[in-house]
Structures are given as structure tokens and as C-alpha cells.
Enzyme design. Structure first.
Site, mmCIF file in Angstrom:
data_model
loop_
_atom_site.group_PDB
_atom_site.id
_atom_site.type_symbol
_atom_site.label_atom_id
_atom_site.label_comp_id
_atom_site.label_asym_id
_atom_site.label_seq_id
_atom_site.Cartn_x
_atom_site.Cartn_y
_atom_site.Cartn_z
ATOM 1 N N CYS A 136 -2.082 -2.844 7.737
ATOM 2 C CA CYS A 136 -1.904 -3.825 6.668
ATOM 3 C C CYS A 136 -0.558 -4.543 6.724
ATOM 4 O O CYS A 136 -0.481 -5.724 6.388
ATOM 5 C CB CYS A 136 -2.133 -3.175 5.313
ATOM 6 S SG CYS A 136 -3.826 -2.549 5.155
ATOM 7 N N LYS A 157 -6.501 -5.420 -2.954
ATOM 8 C CA LYS A 157 -7.261 -5.872 -1.796
ATOM 9 C C LYS A 157 -8.139 -4.739 -1.295
ATOM 10 O O LYS A 157 -7.903 -3.570 -1.605
ATOM 11 C CB LYS A 157 -6.322 -6.356 -0.687
ATOM 12 C CG LYS A 157 -5.415 -5.257 -0.148
ATOM 13 C CD LYS A 157 -4.493 -5.764 0.923
ATOM 14 C CE LYS A 157 -3.635 -4.677 1.513
ATOM 15 N NZ LYS A 157 -4.345 -3.532 2.087
ATOM 16 N N ASP A 184 0.783 -1.245 0.000
ATOM 17 C CA ASP A 184 0.000 0.000 0.000
ATOM 18 C C ASP A 184 0.816 1.297 0.000
ATOM 19 O O ASP A 184 0.436 2.272 0.658
ATOM 20 C CB ASP A 184 -0.962 0.024 1.193
ATOM 21 C CG ASP A 184 -1.907 -1.162 1.228
ATOM 22 O OD1 ASP A 184 -2.008 -1.889 0.220
ATOM 23 O OD2 ASP A 184 -2.548 -1.369 2.270
#
Length: 185
Positions: free
Chosen positions: A121, A87, A13
Site C-alpha cells: 500500500c 480503502k 494502514d
């Protein structure tokens, strides 16, 4: 540190939207520099690189699919990689395509997890990786997070959250927590 020849670098990310002021105060201003150092080392060693992008389904999110904030930061987007996982939850192991299957098909047992956010995450992916039997390494200085408010207005600072993640992962046996220099010298 000895790394497997096929140790995969999982970059979580590292997206434009994390520069948005909505997130608040962050820690570790050198995180991106350390991620870039790892990407350079992995590319030079011809080790596999997996990029992960969070496609938020929350209305108005700076990481919303199709928004400018959803894009990977340029230094990440430009790197040759073997796989892009998308995701909409914390763990890259619940993304598309199936990360565990992809790693297993290639005989990859060791993963190095970096990116944003340390306690979200990155930690969730590292914990799941450990639970799935992978040898997980987290260079904590190649991650960053933001201050976070919890119940009853309790606020934990980003540095405290990062330290807690390091203790959770390392002390809990999910991952080895190291510094970038231990991986790239």
C-alpha cells in the site's frame, strides 16, 4: 530538507491487525517509532495529516472491517488529523473520500507517505501520487513489510522487498526516498 508549509503526511494502514502472526516475519522494528516522530513533527508544524485505514473484504483477514485488527494503532488514532481515508485496495487514491480531490482542493502538491506495508500500500500510493503529479517523499525507515512468497515457492525477505521498493520509487522517478531524520532533523 525543505518541505512545503502544507506538505501532507499520509499515514497508511498502521493498524492493530498487522501485529497478527499470520503476516510472518517483518523488517524494520523502528518503523512505528519513526512514524510517531513524523506525526509529532507534523502536528507541531500544523501541517495536514491524513490517516488511511484498510477495510479488508477478504474473509478472515486480520484487517477486516469491524474487527479489533481493523483499528488504527493507538499512537496513530490519538493524533489530530484532517482526513480519514478508508480503502479496500492497495492505493489510498482509490479510497473514500477521494484523496486526490481533497489534496487538490487545498492546494497540496507535496505528500510524505509512510506506513504499512512498504511494498504494497505504501508503494502503490506513492507510485500513483507520482503519476498524478504530486511531489512524493517516502521516508523508507517509517515503513515496514513482511517476508513474501511468490510463484514457485520463491520467498523474498522483508528487507529485500523494502530495498526493491526504495529502488522502484526513487529510480523510477515516482518519489524521493529518504530517511526520517532528513525530514525531522
Amino acid at each position: 530538507m525543505n518541505l512545503d508549509d502544507n506538505a501532507a503526511l499520509i499515514v497508511i494502514d498502521v493498524q492493530q491487525g498487522f501485529g497478527d502472526a499470520v503476516w510472518g516475519a517483518r523488517n524494520n522494528p523502528r518503523a512505528e517509532e519513526n512514524i510517531e516522530r513524523l506525526l509529532t513533527a507534523w502536528t507541531a508544524a500544523a501541517r495536514p495529516i491524513v490517516l488511511v485505514r484498510h477495510d479488508s473484504v477478504s474473509p478472515g483477514s486480520p484487517l477486516g472491517a469491524g474487527t479489533a485488527g481493523n483499528a488504527l494503532q493507538p499512537f496513530v488514532a490519538a493524533v489530530p488529523h484532517e482526513l480519514l481515508v478508508t480503502k479496500d485496495v492497495n492505493s489510498a487514491f482509490y479510497g473514500d473520500p477521494d484523496l486526490a480531490a481533497w489534496l487538490g482542493e487545498r492546494g497540496i502538491r507535496q505528500i510524505v507517505v509512510v506506513g504499512i506495508q512498504t511494498n504494497m500500500c505504501v508503494e502503490t500510493t506513492a507510485r500513483m501520487g507520482g503519476n498524478l503529479g504530486f511531489d512524493v517523499i517516502v521516508p523508507i525507515d517509517a515503513t515496514h513489510t513482511f517476508d513474501l512468497e511468490g510463484p514457485a515457492g520463491i520467498v523474498l525477505r522483508a528487507d529485500d522487498l523494502a530495498r526493491a521498493t526504495a529502488v522502484n520509487l526513487h529510480g523510477g522517478g515516482f518519489a524521493r526516498v529518504v530517511e526520517t531524520d532528513e525530514l525531522v532533523g
